[in-house]
Design an enzyme around this catalytic site. Structure first.
Site, PDB file in Angstrom:
ATOM      1  N   HIS A 254      -5.795  -3.764  -1.344  1.00  0.00           N
ATOM      2  CA  HIS A 254      -5.729  -2.679  -2.332  1.00  0.00           C
ATOM      3  C   HIS A 254      -5.866  -3.170  -3.770  1.00  0.00           C
ATOM      4  O   HIS A 254      -5.666  -2.397  -4.712  1.00  0.00           O
ATOM      5  CB  HIS A 254      -4.421  -1.898  -2.179  1.00  0.00           C
ATOM      6  CG  HIS A 254      -4.418  -0.977  -0.992  1.00  0.00           C
ATOM      7  ND1 HIS A 254      -4.906   0.307  -1.052  1.00  0.00           N
ATOM      8  CD2 HIS A 254      -4.013  -1.177   0.279  1.00  0.00           C
ATOM      9  CE1 HIS A 254      -4.787   0.867   0.137  1.00  0.00           C
ATOM     10  NE2 HIS A 254      -4.247  -0.010   0.959  1.00  0.00           N
TER      11      HIS A 254
ATOM     12  N   SER B 108       0.793  -1.227   0.000  1.00  0.00           N
ATOM     13  CA  SER B 108       0.000   0.000   0.000  1.00  0.00           C
ATOM     14  C   SER B 108       0.829   1.283   0.000  1.00  0.00           C
ATOM     15  O   SER B 108       0.321   2.339  -0.326  1.00  0.00           O
ATOM     16  CB  SER B 108      -0.958   0.002   1.183  1.00  0.00           C
ATOM     17  OG  SER B 108      -0.260  -0.219   2.380  1.00  0.00           O
TER      18      SER B 108
ATOM     19  N   LYS C 223     -12.181  -0.454   1.119  1.00  0.00           N
ATOM     20  CA  LYS C 223     -11.395   0.353   0.184  1.00  0.00           C
ATOM     21  C   LYS C 223     -12.183   0.519  -1.116  1.00  0.00           C
ATOM     22  O   LYS C 223     -13.078   1.338  -1.150  1.00  0.00           O
ATOM     23  CB  LYS C 223     -10.009  -0.250   0.039  1.00  0.00           C
ATOM     24  CG  LYS C 223      -9.301  -0.091   1.403  1.00  0.00           C
ATOM     25  CD  LYS C 223      -7.857  -0.347   1.437  1.00  0.00           C
ATOM     26  CE  LYS C 223      -7.340   0.015   2.824  1.00  0.00           C
ATOM     27  NZ  LYS C 223      -6.632  -1.068   3.480  1.00  0.00           N
TER      28      LYS C 223
HETATM   29  C1  LIG Z   1      -6.438  -1.531   4.774  1.00  0.00           C
HETATM   30  C2  LIG Z   1      -5.771  -2.840   4.863  1.00  0.00           C
HETATM   31  C3  LIG Z   1      -6.217  -3.815   5.767  1.00  0.00           C
HETATM   32  C4  LIG Z   1      -7.291  -3.540   6.783  1.00  0.00           C
HETATM   33  O1  LIG Z   1      -8.553  -3.500   6.218  1.00  0.00           O
HETATM   34  P1  LIG Z   1      -9.769  -2.886   7.063  1.00  0.00           P
HETATM   35  O2  LIG Z   1     -10.963  -3.403   6.373  1.00  0.00           O
HETATM   36  O3  LIG Z   1      -9.629  -1.407   6.998  1.00  0.00           O
HETATM   37  O4  LIG Z   1      -9.637  -3.413   8.459  1.00  0.00           O
HETATM   38  C5  LIG Z   1      -5.612  -5.056   5.745  1.00  0.00           C
HETATM   39  N1  LIG Z   1      -4.580  -5.324   4.905  1.00  0.00           N
HETATM   40  C6  LIG Z   1      -4.111  -4.395   4.045  1.00  0.00           C
HETATM   41  C7  LIG Z   1      -2.982  -4.754   3.136  1.00  0.00           C
HETATM   42  C8  LIG Z   1      -4.689  -3.128   3.999  1.00  0.00           C
HETATM   43  O5  LIG Z   1      -4.217  -2.219   3.149  1.00  0.00           O
END
Ligand SMILES: *Cc1c(COP(=O)(O)O)cnc(C)c1O
Length: 397
Positions: A213, A185, A244
């Site tokens: 992502h 990310s 996301k």
């Molecule tokens: C954002 C993210 C998460 C967490 O997801 P949420 O639904 O916000 O708890 C887990 N792993 C990665 C790689 C992320 O970018």
């Protein structure tokens, strides 16, 4: 007890309070009373403000109310079941389990199947929720490989195979699990999934990818990184987030039927917490439907992404190695990254400075996340301000 609170006070850092957003998360939002271009939320497809998702949520409230409660004790709401079925179908997987967040999905995915005598092999840049999940599992054999370095992964697999030569104290074979983010990310680079899958086969390891992502934007119709690399059925555990690209809240795991059933029978993150609310779940069902109907939003996202990246490169910025909409301007210096973000914010462009400990010292950057809801004019406005700040701070000439 006073010393306890005094100690906390001493340890509290002097960080600015998070900015308060008093509007929906569209291409712009209202931050501290002022309209700012949104280049920092990961709502890649603009679904957080989609009329169809909003309507689905409102209708669900009228029919089902709000909370849906514990799933195992008090019965599962029909929407939760429908969402799991829809996600499994969308991902072309045998089954899916939905949890209240991506963070919890990673906990569930790892803790439920991995014990202290098993072996985990993890990319050094994996997300914090994977690191926490590994800790929670209590697994003692932790091997960390250099970021996307397949030679190092193979070295670690050989080491793992030696450890796995001995069965566990209960006589069962030891599992070897390779775990990686799909998209990283901070840099926007991808895990080399084909190579990982091939190595896993060779060394009889299981594979897990956290596609937070990539879900909703990579692969055919947003089906994610496994679809992009065409390795269906070869990654054992696929984790995704619904916060996301899907722009609501929640996490999910897809995989073979036995695995998903095992999670539903054993995962503490499934049994001891409540399910998502009716409006969340209904909105997500609508999001899956929208993705299945058309890839219009995904195309728009990639058009915006290409335009932003091309123009930034033309201006002379170092935009790193991203293969996704995540677009960094590499600045190296922490202070410079903070200043760049602050200057842009003054000019109504809201993007995040990314500094240590989110990235290694000396690799600070500012990160832009375009979305399908931005127009070309929005991006042009941002580019003009980015150019002007870049010149002012002597990042470009
Ligand atoms: C954002 C993210 C998460 C967490 O997801 P949420 O639904 O916000 O708890 C887990 N792993 C990665 C790689 C992320 O970018």
């Amino acid at each position: 007890m006073n010393t306890f609170y005094d100690n906390l006070k001493k340890k509290l850092k002097d960080t600015p309070r998070p900015r308060v957003i008093a509007s929906e998360q569209g291409p712009y939002f209202v931050v501290d009373g002022k309209k700012k271009l949104n280049f920092c939320s990961s709502h890649y497809l603009g679904l957080a403000i989609d009329q169809r998702l909003k309507k689905a949520a409102k209708d669900a409230i009228d029919t089902y109310g709000l909370g849906t409660g514990y799933r195992t004790l008090a019965g599962t709401n029909v929407l939760n079941v429908a969402l799991e079925d829809a996600l499994a179908k969308f991902k072309r997987a045998e089954g899916a389990i939905v949890l209240p967040s991506g963070y919890l999905a990673n906990m569930c995915a790892i803790q439920t199947i991995l014990g202290k005598e098993d072996v985990i092999i993890s990319d050094e840049l994996n997300h914090a929720s994977i690191i926490d999940a590994v800790r929670l599992s209590g697994v003692q054999n932790k091997l960390i490989y250099k970021h996307v370095d397949m030679k190092d992964l193979e070295v670690k697999l050989q080491e793992a195979q030696k450890i796995a030569g001995e069965p566990k104290s209960n006589g069962e074979p030891r599992l070897i699990l390779i775990v990686t983010d799909g998209v990283f990310s901070m840099d926007g680079d991808l895990a080399p999934l084909t190579d990982i899958v091939n190595l896993a086969k060779q060394y009889e390891a299981l594979t897990m990818v956290d596609d937070a992502h990539g879900e909703g934007l990579l692969g055919n119709g947003g089906r994610g990184i496994v679809d992009q690399f065409n390795v269906h059925g070869e990654v054992d555990i696929e984790v995704g987030t619904l916060s996301k690209a899907f722009s609501v809240i929640g996490g999910f795991i897809t995989g073979k039927k036995e695995l998903i059933d095992f999670y539903k029978q054993n995962a503490r993150q499934f049994m001891f917490t409540s399910a998502m609310t009716a409006p969340d779940t209904a909105a997500l069902l609508e999001a899956v439907t929208i993705l299945q109907e058309s890839d219009k939003l995904i195309k728009k996202l990639w058009t915006n992404t290409r335009y932003l990246k091309e123009e930034l490169a033309k201006l002379g910025f170092d935009i790193g190695q991203s293969m996704t909409p995540i677009t960094p301007i590499m600045l190296k210096d922490e202070e410079l990254a903070r200043k760049f973000a602050a200057e842009l914010y003054e000019r109504d462009v809201f993007a995040s400075a990314i500094v240590f400990p989110m990235v290694a010292k000396g690799s600070a950057r500012i990160r832009f996340i375009p979305s399908a809801s931005h127009s070309k004019e929005d991006i042009d406005f941002a580019l003009k301000e980015i150019e002007s700040v870049g010149k002012k701070l002597q990042v470009i000439k």
